[in-house]
Scaffold this motif. Structure first.
Motif, PDB file in Angstrom:
ATOM      1  N   LEU A 198       0.827  -1.197   0.000  1.00 37.01           N
ATOM      2  CA  LEU A 198       0.000   0.000   0.000  1.00 37.01           C
ATOM      3  C   LEU A 198       0.865   1.252   0.000  1.00 37.01           C
ATOM      4  CD1 LEU A 198      -2.748  -0.962   2.625  1.00 37.01           C
ATOM      5  CD2 LEU A 198      -2.965  -0.981   0.145  1.00 37.01           C
ATOM      6  N   THR A 199       0.549   2.159  -0.889  1.00 40.45           N
ATOM      7  CA  THR A 199       1.242   3.442  -0.931  1.00 40.45           C
ATOM      8  C   THR A 199       0.591   4.397   0.064  1.00 40.45           C
ATOM      9  OG1 THR A 199      -0.207   4.368  -2.630  1.00 40.45           O
ATOM     10  CG2 THR A 199       1.707   3.082  -3.379  1.00 40.45           C
ATOM     11  N   ASP A 200       1.222   5.537   0.282  1.00 38.68           N
ATOM     12  CA  ASP A 200       0.608   6.550   1.133  1.00 38.68           C
ATOM     13  C   ASP A 200      -0.736   6.984   0.569  1.00 38.68           C
ATOM     14  OD1 ASP A 200       2.753   6.447   2.848  1.00 38.68           O
ATOM     15  OD2 ASP A 200       3.741   8.222   2.028  1.00 38.68           O
ATOM     16  N   GLY A 201      -0.833   7.037  -0.770  1.00 39.27           N
ATOM     17  CA  GLY A 201      -2.101   7.371  -1.400  1.00 39.27           C
ATOM     18  C   GLY A 201      -3.166   6.330  -1.140  1.00 39.27           C
ATOM     19  N   ASP A 202      -2.764   5.045  -1.179  1.00 39.85           N
ATOM     20  CA  ASP A 202      -3.713   3.965  -0.870  1.00 39.85           C
ATOM     21  C   ASP A 202      -4.235   4.097   0.550  1.00 39.85           C
ATOM     22  OD1 ASP A 202      -3.413   2.721  -3.375  1.00 39.85           O
ATOM     23  OD2 ASP A 202      -1.696   1.556  -2.677  1.00 39.85           O
ATOM     24  N   LEU A 203      -3.327   4.384   1.487  1.00 36.92           N
ATOM     25  CA  LEU A 203      -3.731   4.525   2.886  1.00 36.92           C
ATOM     26  C   LEU A 203      -4.694   5.691   3.068  1.00 36.92           C
ATOM     27  CD1 LEU A 203      -0.389   3.846   4.811  1.00 36.92           C
ATOM     28  CD2 LEU A 203      -2.485   2.480   4.898  1.00 36.92           C
ATOM     29  N   ALA A 204      -4.401   6.792   2.406  1.00 31.79           N
ATOM     30  CA  ALA A 204      -5.287   7.951   2.504  1.00 31.79           C
ATOM     31  C   ALA A 204      -6.655   7.636   1.906  1.00 31.79           C
ATOM     32  CB  ALA A 204      -4.665   9.142   1.787  1.00 31.79           C
ATOM     33  N   GLU A 205      -6.666   6.888   0.806  1.00 34.05           N
ATOM     34  CA  GLU A 205      -7.931   6.503   0.173  1.00 34.05           C
ATOM     35  C   GLU A 205      -8.731   5.572   1.078  1.00 34.05           C
ATOM     36  OE1 GLU A 205      -9.472   3.984  -3.752  1.00 34.05           O
ATOM     37  OE2 GLU A 205      -7.395   4.700  -3.646  1.00 34.05           O
ATOM     38  N   LEU A 206      -8.029   4.675   1.756  1.00 34.17           N
ATOM     39  CA  LEU A 206      -8.704   3.753   2.664  1.00 34.17           C
ATOM     40  C   LEU A 206      -9.305   4.484   3.865  1.00 34.17           C
ATOM     41  CD1 LEU A 206      -6.363   0.623   2.840  1.00 34.17           C
ATOM     42  CD2 LEU A 206      -8.804   0.606   2.310  1.00 34.17           C
ATOM     43  N   GLY A 207      -8.605   5.472   4.372  1.00 36.89           N
ATOM     44  CA  GLY A 207      -9.093   6.188   5.555  1.00 36.89           C
ATOM     45  C   GLY A 207      -8.055   6.362   6.634  1.00 36.89           C
ATOM     46  N   GLY A 208      -6.811   5.959   6.334  1.00 35.27           N
ATOM     47  CA  GLY A 208      -5.754   6.083   7.320  1.00 35.27           C
ATOM     48  C   GLY A 208      -5.182   7.476   7.379  1.00 35.27           C
ATOM     49  N   PRO A 209      -4.330   7.775   8.360  1.00 35.74           N
ATOM     50  CA  PRO A 209      -3.867   6.849   9.404  1.00 35.74           C
ATOM     51  C   PRO A 209      -4.970   6.498  10.389  1.00 35.74           C
ATOM     52  CG  PRO A 209      -3.065   9.053   9.848  1.00 35.74           C
ATOM     53  CD  PRO A 209      -3.726   9.114   8.510  1.00 35.74           C
ATOM     54  N   TYR A 210      -4.741   5.424  11.148  1.00 35.67           N
ATOM     55  CA  TYR A 210      -5.795   4.821  11.961  1.00 35.67           C
ATOM     56  C   TYR A 210      -5.577   5.020  13.460  1.00 35.67           C
ATOM     57  CZ  TYR A 210      -7.174   2.597   7.631  1.00 35.67           C
ATOM     58  OH  TYR A 210      -7.602   2.390   6.332  1.00 35.67           O
ATOM     59  N   ASP A 211      -6.689   5.115  14.163  1.00 36.73           N
ATOM     60  CA  ASP A 211      -6.646   5.202  15.619  1.00 36.73           C
ATOM     61  C   ASP A 211      -6.429   3.825  16.250  1.00 36.73           C
ATOM     62  OD1 ASP A 211      -7.366   8.053  15.681  1.00 36.73           O
ATOM     63  OD2 ASP A 211      -9.282   7.338  14.896  1.00 36.73           O
ATOM     64  N   LEU A 212      -6.747   2.783  15.492  1.00 35.06           N
ATOM     65  CA  LEU A 212      -6.526   1.408  15.946  1.00 35.06           C
ATOM     66  C   LEU A 212      -6.147   0.554  14.756  1.00 35.06           C
ATOM     67  CD1 LEU A 212      -6.726  -0.946  18.052  1.00 35.06           C
ATOM     68  CD2 LEU A 212      -9.131  -1.175  17.361  1.00 35.06           C
ATOM     69  N   ILE A 213      -5.044  -0.168  14.882  1.00 29.80           N
ATOM     70  CA  ILE A 213      -4.708  -1.224  13.932  1.00 29.80           C
ATOM     71  C   ILE A 213      -4.766  -2.530  14.706  1.00 29.80           C
ATOM     72  CG2 ILE A 213      -2.928  -2.226  12.460  1.00 29.80           C
ATOM     73  CD1 ILE A 213      -1.982   0.577  11.813  1.00 29.80           C
ATOM     74  N   TYR A 214      -5.602  -3.440  14.233  1.00 24.99           N
ATOM     75  CA  TYR A 214      -5.798  -4.707  14.934  1.00 24.99           C
ATOM     76  C   TYR A 214      -5.347  -5.854  14.044  1.00 24.99           C
ATOM     77  CZ  TYR A 214      -7.696  -8.185  18.079  1.00 24.99           C
ATOM     78  OH  TYR A 214      -7.811  -9.244  18.951  1.00 24.99           O
ATOM     79  N   ASP A 215      -4.518  -6.715  14.583  1.00 27.40           N
ATOM     80  CA  ASP A 215      -3.962  -7.857  13.858  1.00 27.40           C
ATOM     81  C   ASP A 215      -4.214  -9.119  14.673  1.00 27.40           C
ATOM     82  OD1 ASP A 215      -2.402  -9.936  12.908  1.00 27.40           O
ATOM     83  OD2 ASP A 215      -0.547  -8.783  12.818  1.00 27.40           O
ATOM     84  N   SER A 216      -5.091  -9.957  14.168  1.00 23.92           N
ATOM     85  CA  SER A 216      -5.370 -11.230  14.832  1.00 23.92           C
ATOM     86  C   SER A 216      -4.844 -12.367  13.962  1.00 23.92           C
ATOM     87  CB  SER A 216      -6.878 -11.395  15.072  1.00 23.92           C
ATOM     88  OG  SER A 216      -7.147 -12.594  15.780  1.00 23.92           O
ATOM     89  N   GLY A 217      -3.572 -12.722  14.158  1.00 19.08           N
ATOM     90  CA  GLY A 217      -3.016 -13.887  13.492  1.00 19.08           C
ATOM     91  C   GLY A 217      -2.284 -13.627  12.198  1.00 19.08           C
ATOM     92  N   CYS A 218      -1.992 -12.378  11.877  1.00 13.98           N
ATOM     93  CA  CYS A 218      -1.211 -12.073  10.679  1.00 13.98           C
ATOM     94  C   CYS A 218       0.286 -12.072  10.990  1.00 13.98           C
ATOM     95  CB  CYS A 218      -1.649 -10.731  10.100  1.00 13.98           C
ATOM     96  SG  CYS A 218      -0.555 -10.090   8.820  1.00 13.98           S
ATOM     97  N   PHE A 219       0.669 -11.371  12.041  1.00 13.09           N
ATOM     98  CA  PHE A 219       2.082 -11.160  12.346  1.00 13.09           C
ATOM     99  C   PHE A 219       2.859 -12.463  12.465  1.00 13.09           C
ATOM    100  CE2 PHE A 219       5.389 -10.602  15.657  1.00 13.09           C
ATOM    101  CZ  PHE A 219       6.217  -9.712  14.987  1.00 13.09           C
ATOM    102  N   HIS A 220       2.276 -13.497  13.068  1.00 10.98           N
ATOM    103  CA  HIS A 220       3.053 -14.719  13.289  1.00 10.98           C
ATOM    104  C   HIS A 220       3.260 -15.539  12.009  1.00 10.98           C
ATOM    105  CE1 HIS A 220      -0.969 -16.626  14.841  1.00 10.98           C
ATOM    106  NE2 HIS A 220      -0.872 -16.816  13.544  1.00 10.98           N
ATOM    107  N   HIS A 221       2.675 -15.112  10.891  1.00 12.92           N
ATOM    108  CA  HIS A 221       2.939 -15.774   9.613  1.00 12.92           C
ATOM    109  C   HIS A 221       4.014 -15.058   8.801  1.00 12.92           C
ATOM    110  CE1 HIS A 221      -0.014 -18.930   9.824  1.00 12.92           C
ATOM    111  NE2 HIS A 221      -0.950 -18.075  10.172  1.00 12.92           N
ATOM    112  N   LEU A 222       4.595 -14.015   9.343  1.00 16.22           N
ATOM    113  CA  LEU A 222       5.637 -13.281   8.633  1.00 16.22           C
ATOM    114  C   LEU A 222       6.986 -13.969   8.766  1.00 16.22           C
ATOM    115  CD1 LEU A 222       4.966  -9.581   9.722  1.00 16.22           C
ATOM    116  CD2 LEU A 222       4.153 -10.735   7.662  1.00 16.22           C
TER     117      LEU A 222
END
Length: 256
Positions: A125-149
Motif C-alpha cells: 500500500l502506498t501513502d495514497g492507498d492509505l489515505a484513500e482507505l481512511g488512514g492513518p488509523y486510531d486502531l490497527i488490529y492484527d489477529s493472526g497475521c504477524f506470526h505468519h511473517l
C-alpha cells in the motif's frame, strides 16, 4: 549474471524467495494458498467462528480503546472487523485472500454492518492507498497475521505501522505464544537463522513476551497490556485460545 540488489526492498524480495516452497508467506503470490485455506467455510478451524477475540472485547469494555478509525489487518472472515463496526468504529479491513474477503463481505451483509473490505497486500500500500482507505488509523488490529511473517518482513511490518498508525493510536495483536514451563505452544520455536537454512516457517512462528516487547516497544509504542488470551468455552460470545498472546500498545502522541 544477475546483479540485482540495490535497495532494502531488493534484499527483502530476495529473502522472500528463500521461502518459495513454503505457503506461509506474506506476499501477494500467497493469495492462492490462502484462498484454498478459506474455501471450505465448514472446516473445523478455531478462528472461523463468527466471534470477536475476547481481548478485543475487553479493551472496549474497559475503555482502553474508544471508537475512531480502525484497520483490521489480515481480517480473514471479518469477525473482529464486524465487532468493531458494531461498537461505532469506522472500519477498514484488508486481507490477501479474495476468498476471505468474499466470506467477510457475506457476513457483513448478514449483520448489516458497514465495513470497507479490500483485497490487498498491506506492505504494497502506498501513502495514497492509505489515505484513500481512511488512514492513518486510531486502531490497527492484527489477529493472526504477524506470526505468519518471515523474520525479515518484520521490518516491513514496523514500517507499515509507522505510516498507518495515527499519533496517540493503538496497535493490538494476537500471535502464537512460545511454550512455557515445558509446554509447547502451537507456533514454531525454531530460531530465526535456522528458518532461513530450512527455507520453512513451519506454519507460523511463536513468540515470547520478551521478544514481542523487544520488537515493538522500541518503535514509539508503549505497552498497555500483554497477556495470554483467555480460554473461552464454546458457549461464549467471544473467541479465546490460551496458546495465543494478546498485546495492546499505544503510539506516542505528537508533541504540540
Amino acid at each position: 549474471m544477475d546483479r540485482n540488489i540495490r535497495t532494502v526492498d531488493d534484499v527483502l524480495t530476495l529473502l522472500d524467495g528463500l521461502f518459495a516452497r513454503d505457503a506461509d508467506r506474506w506476499t501477494a503470490d500467497a493469495a492462492e494458498w490462502w484462498d484454498g485455506f478459506y474455501a471450505d467455510r465448514d472446516k473445523p478451524v478455531p478462528f472461523f467462528v463468527a466471534k470477536p477475540d475476547e481481548n478485543l472485547v475487553t479493551y472496549a469494555e474497559r475503555g482502553l480503546i474508544t471508537p475512531g478509525r480502525a484497520l483490521d489487518l489480515g481480517c480473514g472472515p471479518g469477525r473482529n472487523a464486524l465487532h468493531l463496526a458494531s461498537l461505532g468504529w469506522e472500519v477498514d479491513a484488508i486481507d490477501l485472500s479474495p476468498a476471505a474477503i468474499a466470506w467477510a463481505e457475506d457476513r457483513a451483509r448478514e449483520a448489516e454492518a458497514k465495513v470497507r473490505f479490500r483485497c490487498a497486500d498491506a506492505f504494497a500500500l502506498t501513502d495514497g492507498d492509505l489515505a484513500e482507505l481512511g488512514g492513518p488509523y486510531d486502531l490497527i488490529y492484527d489477529s493472526g497475521c504477524f506470526h505468519h511473517l518471515s523474520p525479515h518482513r518484520r521490518i516491513s511490518y514496523l514500517a507499515f505501522l509507522d505510516r498507518a498508525l495515527a499519533p496517540g493510536g493503538h496497535f493490538a495483536l494476537t500471535c502464537f505464544a512460545a511454550g512455557e514451563a515445558g509446554k509447547v505452544g502451537m507456533g514454531s520455536e525454531v530460531p530465526d537463522a535456522e528458518l532461513y537454512r530450512q527455507s520453512r516457517l513451519h506454519g507460523g512462528l511463536a513468540y515470547t513476551a520478551e521478544s514481542l516487547r523487544w520488537i515493538f516497544s522500541d518503535d514509539g509504542l508503549t505497552e498497555i497490556e500483554l497477556r495470554r488470551m483467555r480460554d473461552e468455552p464454546a458457549e461464549s460470545s467471544a473467541f479465546g485460545e490460551p496458546f495465543l498472546w494478546t498485546a495492546l500498545f499505544r503510539r506516542e502522541a505528537q508533541s504540540s
